[in-house]
Design a protein around this motif. Structure first.
Motif, PDB file in Angstrom:
ATOM      1  N   HIS A  14      31.498  51.764  42.845  1.00 24.57           N
ATOM      2  CA  HIS A  14      30.635  51.506  44.005  1.00 24.57           C
ATOM      3  C   HIS A  14      29.894  50.175  43.896  1.00 24.57           C
ATOM      4  N   LEU A  15      30.563  49.167  43.375  1.00 22.04           N
ATOM      5  CA  LEU A  15      29.959  47.843  43.251  1.00 22.04           C
ATOM      6  C   LEU A  15      29.932  47.098  44.582  1.00 22.04           C
ATOM      7  N   GLY A  16      30.719  47.547  45.519  1.00 22.35           N
ATOM      8  CA  GLY A  16      30.737  46.897  46.822  1.00 22.35           C
ATOM      9  C   GLY A  16      31.482  45.576  46.836  1.00 22.35           C
ATOM     10  N   LEU A  17      32.417  45.383  45.910  1.00 23.03           N
ATOM     11  CA  LEU A  17      33.207  44.153  45.906  1.00 23.03           C
ATOM     12  C   LEU A  17      34.190  44.208  47.069  1.00 23.03           C
ATOM     13  N   LYS A  18      34.271  43.130  47.804  1.00 26.20           N
ATOM     14  CA  LYS A  18      35.113  43.129  49.007  1.00 26.20           C
ATOM     15  C   LYS A  18      36.275  42.166  48.933  1.00 26.20           C
ATOM     16  N   ASN A  19      36.038  40.925  48.540  1.00 25.30           N
ATOM     17  CA  ASN A  19      37.056  39.886  48.617  1.00 25.30           C
ATOM     18  C   ASN A  19      37.637  39.553  47.258  1.00 25.30           C
ATOM     19  N   CYS A  20      38.940  39.244  47.251  1.00 26.24           N
ATOM     20  CA  CYS A  20      39.599  38.826  46.024  1.00 26.24           C
ATOM     21  C   CYS A  20      40.822  37.992  46.374  1.00 26.24           C
ATOM     22  N   ILE A  21      41.391  37.390  45.360  1.00 25.40           N
ATOM     23  CA  ILE A  21      42.596  36.589  45.497  1.00 25.40           C
ATOM     24  C   ILE A  21      43.617  37.163  44.526  1.00 25.40           C
ATOM     25  N   TRP A  22      44.789  37.520  45.046  1.00 24.88           N
ATOM     26  CA  TRP A  22      45.852  38.125  44.256  1.00 24.88           C
ATOM     27  C   TRP A  22      46.925  37.081  43.959  1.00 24.88           C
ATOM     28  N   LYS A  23      47.333  36.959  42.698  1.00 24.83           N
ATOM     29  CA  LYS A  23      48.493  36.147  42.330  1.00 24.83           C
ATOM     30  C   LYS A  23      49.505  37.112  41.735  1.00 24.83           C
ATOM     31  N   LEU A  24      50.647  37.234  42.402  1.00 27.45           N
ATOM     32  CA  LEU A  24      51.665  38.174  41.968  1.00 27.45           C
ATOM     33  C   LEU A  24      52.828  37.448  41.307  1.00 27.45           C
ATOM     34  N   VAL A  25      53.421  38.094  40.332  1.00 23.13           N
ATOM     35  CA  VAL A  25      54.581  37.559  39.636  1.00 23.13           C
ATOM     36  C   VAL A  25      55.678  37.296  40.673  1.00 23.13           C
ATOM     37  N   GLY A  26      56.271  36.100  40.602  1.00 21.10           N
ATOM     38  CA  GLY A  26      57.350  35.759  41.512  1.00 21.10           C
ATOM     39  C   GLY A  26      56.895  35.147  42.829  1.00 21.10           C
ATOM     40  N   GLU A  27      55.606  35.165  43.102  1.00 19.41           N
ATOM     41  CA  GLU A  27      55.059  34.538  44.311  1.00 19.41           C
ATOM     42  C   GLU A  27      54.542  33.158  43.930  1.00 19.41           C
ATOM     43  N   GLY A  40      51.515  45.144  52.569  1.00 20.84           N
ATOM     44  CA  GLY A  40      52.179  46.347  52.093  1.00 20.84           C
ATOM     45  C   GLY A  40      51.855  46.601  50.643  1.00 20.84           C
ATOM     46  N   PRO A  41      52.278  47.749  50.114  1.00 23.44           N
ATOM     47  CA  PRO A  41      51.977  48.091  48.720  1.00 23.44           C
ATOM     48  C   PRO A  41      52.806  47.285  47.730  1.00 23.44           C
ATOM     49  N   PHE A  42      52.302  47.201  46.486  1.00 18.70           N
ATOM     50  CA  PHE A  42      53.035  46.569  45.384  1.00 18.70           C
ATOM     51  C   PHE A  42      52.613  47.237  44.086  1.00 18.70           C
ATOM     52  N   GLU A  43      53.505  47.161  43.086  1.00 18.07           N
ATOM     53  CA  GLU A  43      53.247  47.804  41.807  1.00 18.07           C
ATOM     54  C   GLU A  43      52.228  47.014  40.986  1.00 18.07           C
ATOM     55  N   PHE A  44      51.441  47.727  40.187  1.00 16.02           N
ATOM     56  CA  PHE A  44      50.467  47.082  39.308  1.00 16.02           C
ATOM     57  C   PHE A  44      51.135  46.025  38.431  1.00 16.02           C
ATOM     58  N   LYS A  45      52.349  46.309  37.952  1.00 15.22           N
ATOM     59  CA  LYS A  45      53.014  45.391  37.031  1.00 15.22           C
ATOM     60  C   LYS A  45      53.352  44.053  37.677  1.00 15.22           C
ATOM     61  N   LYS A  46      53.224  43.922  38.987  1.00 10.84           N
ATOM     62  CA  LYS A  46      53.471  42.648  39.669  1.00 10.84           C
ATOM     63  C   LYS A  46      52.233  41.749  39.703  1.00 10.84           C
ATOM     64  N   ILE A  47      51.082  42.248  39.243  1.00  7.74           N
ATOM     65  CA  ILE A  47      49.850  41.453  39.294  1.00  7.74           C
ATOM     66  C   ILE A  47      49.837  40.472  38.123  1.00  7.74           C
ATOM     67  N   GLU A  48      49.962  39.184  38.437  1.00  6.04           N
ATOM     68  CA  GLU A  48      49.838  38.151  37.402  1.00  6.04           C
ATOM     69  C   GLU A  48      48.366  37.954  37.085  1.00  6.04           C
ATOM     70  N   TRP A  49      47.545  37.806  38.136  1.00  9.42           N
ATOM     71  CA  TRP A  49      46.093  37.751  37.964  1.00  9.42           C
ATOM     72  C   TRP A  49      45.410  38.113  39.277  1.00  9.42           C
ATOM     73  N   LEU A  50      44.148  38.449  39.139  1.00 10.50           N
ATOM     74  CA  LEU A  50      43.293  38.809  40.263  1.00 10.50           C
ATOM     75  C   LEU A  50      41.978  38.060  40.092  1.00 10.50           C
ATOM     76  N   LYS A  51      41.587  37.300  41.095  1.00 11.26           N
ATOM     77  CA  LYS A  51      40.325  36.542  41.019  1.00 11.26           C
ATOM     78  C   LYS A  51      39.320  37.168  41.977  1.00 11.26           C
ATOM     79  N   LEU A  52      38.142  37.435  41.445  1.00  7.49           N
ATOM     80  CA  LEU A  52      37.014  37.908  42.242  1.00  7.49           C
ATOM     81  C   LEU A  52      36.020  36.764  42.342  1.00  7.49           C
ATOM     82  N   PRO A  53      35.885  36.162  43.527  1.00  2.00           N
ATOM     83  CA  PRO A  53      34.991  35.017  43.664  1.00  2.00           C
ATOM     84  C   PRO A  53      33.519  35.439  43.721  1.00  2.00           C
TER      85      PRO A  53
END
Length: 107
Positions: free
Chosen positions: A5-18, A45-58
């Motif tokens: 319940h931190l209320g985090l809303k925005n992030c940037i996703w970098k996925l493997v292969g993108e 759409g959905p994607f598997e956890f293993k596709k997440i290269e990194w996730l940035k929370l600004p």
């Protein structure tokens, strides 16, 4: 983290292969499966956890409440999230002036 319940809303996703990171949002708990992330605005759409290269929370997210409006900013408090991550596991994390990056695979 989603259950905190931190209320985090925005992030940037970098996925493997993108080639480019995608702006999206932090999914609700109901949008997380056992091994996947539901639609979070990054890929439409959905994607598997293993596709997440990194996730940035600004720390700060700019937005315009209407067209031609000056940019306004919302802040996200990330210090509690960092503490909670260290309690639940060992994660590769970088922090800088822009925010926190959590790695799935570090390049």
């Amino acid at each position: 983290m989603n259950d905190s319940h931190l209320g985090l809303k925005n992030c940037i996703w970098k996925l493997v292969g993108e080639d480019e990171p995608k702006h999206g949002f932090v999914p609700d708990f109901e949008q997380l499966g056992e091994n996947y992330v539901g639609d979070c605005g990054a890929l439409n759409g959905p994607f598997e956890f293993k596709k997440i290269e990194w996730l940035k929370l600004p720390n700060r997210v700019g937005y315009k409440p209407y067209e031609n409006a000056p940019t306004q900013y919302k802040t996200q408090n990330l210090s509690i999230m960092i503490e909670q991550l260290s309690m639940i596991g060992c994660f590769e994390i970088d922090t800088d002036a822009e925010g926190v990056t959590i790695y799935g695979y570090k390049p």
